[in-house]
Design an enzyme around this catalytic site. Sequence first.
Site, PDB file in Angstrom:
ATOM      1  CG  HIS A   1      -1.819   1.230   1.265  1.00 12.08           C
ATOM      2  ND1 HIS A   1      -2.808   1.446   0.315  1.00 12.08           N
ATOM      3  CD2 HIS A   1      -1.850   2.293   2.102  1.00 12.08           C
ATOM      4  CE1 HIS A   1      -3.420   2.589   0.596  1.00 12.08           C
ATOM      5  NE2 HIS A   1      -2.864   3.120   1.671  1.00 12.08           N
ATOM      6  CB  SER A   2       1.080   4.251   0.441  1.00 14.87           C
ATOM      7  OG  SER A   2       1.435   5.605   0.297  1.00 14.87           O
ATOM      8  CG  ASN A   3       5.724   5.725   0.011  1.00 16.14           C
ATOM      9  OD1 ASN A   3       5.233   6.264  -0.987  1.00 16.14           O
ATOM     10  ND2 ASN A   3       6.102   6.423   1.071  1.00 16.14           N
TER      11      ASN A   3
ATOM     12  CB  SER B   1      -2.936  -0.887  -2.403  1.00  8.27           C
ATOM     13  OG  SER B   1      -3.822  -0.099  -1.636  1.00  8.27           O
TER      14      SER B   1
END
Length: 220
Positions: free
Chosen positions: A59-61, A87
């Site tokens: 998720h994200s980074n 994500s």
Amino acid sequence: MFRGWADALPPDVEVCPVQLPGREDRIREPAIDRMEPLVLALAGALERWRDLPYAVFGHSNGSVVGFELARHARRTGTPGPVHLFASGRRAPDQPSRLPDVRQLPDKEMIAELSRLGGMPKLVIEHPELMELILPLLRADMALIETYEYREEPPLSIPITGYTGDQDPRVTVDEARGWERHTSGGFQLRVFPGDHFYLLGGDGQVLSTLSADLRAAVSAL
């Protein structure tokens, strides 16, 4: 966010949350603030499971970390993930629309992260907690703000993008950009919510991920 996931996923899938240095029970370890050493550390940790197929959900980074882990495995000829779930993140070759914050003074960095929806008010109002996590926040920001995408052929594994339809950090079109990085098939799942759509309580994300993992397992 993974604590309740195992019960909602297929019984033949084991959930293994990755605990990076500087977090929770590894709080005394210095956080890793550059992509290459982080990917090498993750690749080393995965050696014990190298004979088992695995998928990566980032998720994200964490999406970029998973992406670079898959590319590292390909370069080194070691077993990599059979599926990447990316994500809450634009494609890795797309330049950031957000300002760099890692070198801002503490108050300014906290204010900017809060504006972007990454700092709960309860945490901001807790000075002792903020003092504890500020080094980790700076390391996290440095990890992604110093990341340089390098052109390589697309991955051969499938990539599934997950994103919230109101995420201020990534548009749906930016999330769709992950399609350029795979020759193995791409799908995009769009959920109601912002950058933290994962925390929604209606079970939609979990049920979708469960179905996607079942499909990934059956394709092996």
